[in-house]
Write a protein that holds these residues in place. Structure first.
Motif, PDB file in Angstrom:
ATOM      1  N   CYS A 186       0.839  -1.194   0.000  1.00 31.52           N
ATOM      2  CA  CYS A 186       0.000   0.000   0.000  1.00 31.52           C
ATOM      3  C   CYS A 186       0.877   1.248   0.000  1.00 31.52           C
ATOM      4  O   CYS A 186       1.884   1.312   0.713  1.00 31.52           O
ATOM      5  N   CYS A 207      -7.040  -1.656   1.276  1.00 36.30           N
ATOM      6  CA  CYS A 207      -6.033  -1.924   2.291  1.00 36.30           C
ATOM      7  C   CYS A 207      -6.707  -2.015   3.653  1.00 36.30           C
ATOM      8  O   CYS A 207      -7.471  -1.128   4.029  1.00 36.30           O
ATOM      9  N   HIS A 247       0.222   4.109   1.169  1.00 39.30           N
ATOM     10  CA  HIS A 247       0.060   4.976   2.333  1.00 39.30           C
ATOM     11  C   HIS A 247       1.193   4.752   3.338  1.00 39.30           C
ATOM     12  O   HIS A 247       2.096   5.558   3.459  1.00 39.30           O
ATOM     13  N   ARG A 248       1.186   3.621   4.019  1.00 41.21           N
ATOM     14  CA  ARG A 248       2.218   3.376   5.032  1.00 41.21           C
ATOM     15  C   ARG A 248       2.941   2.054   4.828  1.00 41.21           C
ATOM     16  O   ARG A 248       3.645   1.600   5.718  1.00 41.21           O
ATOM     17  N   TYR A 303      -5.551  -1.545   6.523  1.00 39.71           N
ATOM     18  CA  TYR A 303      -5.012  -0.682   7.584  1.00 39.71           C
ATOM     19  C   TYR A 303      -5.826   0.616   7.723  1.00 39.71           C
ATOM     20  O   TYR A 303      -6.452   0.857   8.755  1.00 39.71           O
ATOM     21  N   HIS A 304      -5.847   1.463   6.655  1.00 33.24           N
ATOM     22  CA  HIS A 304      -6.643   2.699   6.731  1.00 33.24           C
ATOM     23  C   HIS A 304      -7.601   2.828   5.558  1.00 33.24           C
ATOM     24  O   HIS A 304      -8.032   3.919   5.210  1.00 33.24           O
TER      25      HIS A 304
HETATM   26  S1  FES Z   1      -1.255   1.514   5.029  1.00 31.25           S
HETATM   27 FE1  FES Z   1      -2.736   1.095   3.564  1.00 31.25          FE
HETATM   28  S2  FES Z   1      -4.263   2.541   3.990  1.00 31.25           S
HETATM   29 FE2  FES Z   1      -2.759   2.988   5.471  1.00 31.25          FE
END
Ligand code: FES
Ligand SMILES: [Fe+2]
Lengths: 163, 420
Positions: free
Chosen positions: B84, B104, B86-87, B106-107
């Motif tokens: 992902c 994802c 994002h992070r 996670y967020h």
């Molecule tokens: S790591 Fe995938 S949405 Fe935050």
């Protein structure tokens, strides 16, 4: 099969058979182990999951009776290098349940944990097993043995002992 | 200057008749291989038939990079990095399936099957953010040959066809054995882990010296005829196609036998539908020749091994651990031979396979052997006095010669010396 229906003498008999099969496998008594199989026996260890169709997808082992013989003969050939030096195995078979008693044939489920000591590493294996047993001349013979490994979905090391 | 230094390092380690043991077990060499081989050259990823429909996906890898192979809504195949943006969470956790988009966990960012960022949870928090900058990473170059999909992380470089070179013909030869001209990968994978360096597997795939010994048990207990193919008297050839691709060409032995399907240890009578389909597709004479010659035994550097009836994909996990993913080759539309292809594959390969369990124990012992002896050097000079050129100008030797190993290391050296 409800608890009230369980035929306890049959259950005892089946358990004793499973323990015998386990001990022969543990002790690499290949010929004695092979003698437990019915002429139409199928030995199945699926890859990835127990939900696959072995006729269409890859299995780790999917032996008919003649391939079981080849497997045993290979172990006995003296040149099955994957099983040399001899692999030491002890397994515990538990949670034995009669799943179906159809007179001539009995289906039985169990769990098994294996401690395996090979050339370099010691390994743990675990599986859900289901046997179909048939009475032939008063003795049980294995018509089907399914061994669904707990970690079937993962990449696995050599499996060079009788599981 | 730097380049000079690198060149001499590998010149010290790789010789025309042997290599240093450290190449198999030095973690720094492994890191360098990731950069200069796995993240530079064309690497086999998967087969088109694994994602037949729009939005189909399957989890794959290139080197240590997790890859999702998808078929986008335009029908094109994408190789996306399964991380992902994002992070860095792992985006897709299902081995395969069909999905219009990936969310994802996670967020909750959502990506399309072609890698575009579609949505971000609580969008008010993103000001002046161009979603295009946050698309999934993708393998810059994707190309396929005969349905085999390869990816290269290098933006520029030789084309896939240039990379395959003469080995292209081996893929053609495989496809010719299918009456439809196509193969399929539909039978799932056996995933077999070994504690050995990936190059031990690559070299062993076209090592025609070992089968008579490592696999002797199979000849003893079954009616396998492969001992005729790999021996002192065999007329089979080892061949170096260049670019690290090597094969054992068994056709001379099969042509001596002159029997259709003998390569597959069977005969015409046992696969009548297949034989009819072949005749209908190619005409009697050509079908006969194809069915005598059989399918190839070729190692396409660095990670695709076509082993007559099955495909192996070699995945490096670390300097000392490798996973081989194996599946039966299936000829599209030929159920009778496909059944036999599956049965034979299951018997031979994987953790309990009659052949591969014994190969694997050799990988593990060899890996240990190469590790423990300081200054150890292998010997790969067998047959160097009888190397010769074939009619197409490729180097060939006897089937039991070390010629394939020499070819693999020659190419390896050029890659390791070339990169920065
Ligand atoms: S790591 Fe995938 S949405 Fe935050
Ligand atoms: Fe082998």
């Amino acid at each position: 099969m409800s608890l009230a229906e369980i035929n306890y003498s049959l259950l005892r008999e089946v358990e004793q058979f499973l323990y015998l099969e386990a001990r022969l496998a543990d002790e690499n008594r290949y010929r004695d182990w092979e003698a437990l199989w019915a002429d139409d026996g199928i030995y199945w260890v699926p890859a990835n999951s127990g939900d696959i169709d072995p006729e269409l997808e890859m299995s780790i082992i999917y032996d008919n009776r003649s391939r079981i013989s080849v497997r045993v003969n290979q172990f006995l050939s003296g040149k099955r290098f994957a099983a040399q030096p001899e692999i030491q195995v002890r397994r515990v078979v538990s949670n034995v349940e009669l799943l179906q008693d159809a007179g001539e044939e009995v289906r039985v489920g169990s769990n098994a944990i294996y401690f395996v000591s090979g050339e370099t590493d010691d390994e743990m294996w675990g599986s859900r097993n289901e046997f179909t047993l048939r009475r032939v001349d008063g003795e049980f013979r294995i018509v089907r043995k399914n061994v669904v490994l707990v970690n079937a979905a993962k990449a696995l090391p050599n499996l060079a002992f009788l599981i | 200057m730097n380049k000079q230094g690198a060149a001499s390092k590998y010149a010290d380690l790789i010789h025309s008749d042997g290599v240093a043991g450290s190449l198999y077990n030095d973690p720094d060499v492994f890191q360098e291989e990731l950069k200069k081989i796995w993240y530079t050259t064309w690497v086999y990823v998967g087969h088109e038939s694994e994602v037949p429909n729009t939005h189909d996906f399957v989890m794959k890898s290139i080197g240590l990079e997790p890859i999702i192979m998808t078929r986008g809504k335009d029908g094109e195949i994408n190789l996306l990095v399964n991380t992902c943006t994002h992070r860095g969470n792992k985006l897709c956790t299902k081995p395969k399936g069909n999905a219009r988009s990936f969310t994802c966990p996670y967020h909750s960012w959502t990506f399309a099957s072609d890698g575009r960022l579609l949505g971000q949870a609580y969008p008010d928090g993103f000001k002046n953010v161009d979603k295009a900058d946050l698309a999934l990473g993708r393998v810059p170059r994707v190309a396929s040959y005969g349905g085999f999909v390869f990816g290269s992380f290098a933006e520029e470089g030789p084309s896939l066809e240039e990379h395959l070179g003469g080995a292209k013909e081996t893929i053609d030869r495989l496809l010719a054995n299918s009456p439809s001209g196509e193969i399929e990968v539909t039978t799932g994978y056996l995933k077999h882990k070994v504690k050995g360096n990936w190059k031990l597997l690559v070299e062993n795939e076209t090592d025609g010296y070992h089968p008579g010994f490592v696999h002797a048990s199979v000849f003893m207990v079954s009616d396998s005829r492969i001992n005729e193919l790999y021996g002192d008297k065999s007329t089979s050839l080892s061949r170096d196609y260049g670019n690290g691709h090597t094969e054992i060409d068994l056709r001379p032995e099969f042509r001596k036998r002159g029997e259709e399907l003998s390569w597959f240890n069977t005969n015409k009578e046992r696969l009548p539908e297949y034989v009819e389909q072949m005749k209908a597709a190619y005409g009697d004479e050509k079908a006969r020749q194809i069915m005598i010659d059989g399918t190839p035994h070729v190692m396409i550097f660095p990670n695709l091994f076509i082993a007559e009836i099955q495909l192996f994909v070699i995945e490096p996990i670390s300097v000392s651990e490798t996973v081989q993913h194996v599946t039966a080759i299936q000829f599209k539309g030929s159920p009778d031979i496909n059944r036999r292809l599956r049965q034979q594959t299951m018997g031979s390969v994987g953790p309990a396979g009659f052949l591969l369990a014994d190969d694997s124990v050799m990988y593990e012992r060899t890996h240990q052997g190469l590790k423990t002896r300081t200054g150890y050097r292998t010997y790969t000079g067998r047959g160097n006095h009888r190397e010769r050129l074939d009619e197409d100008g490729y180097l060939v030797g006897d089937s039991t010669d070390d010629l394939p190993s020499r070819g693999i290391w020659k190419h390896y050296k050029s890659l390791m010396e070339a990169g920065k």
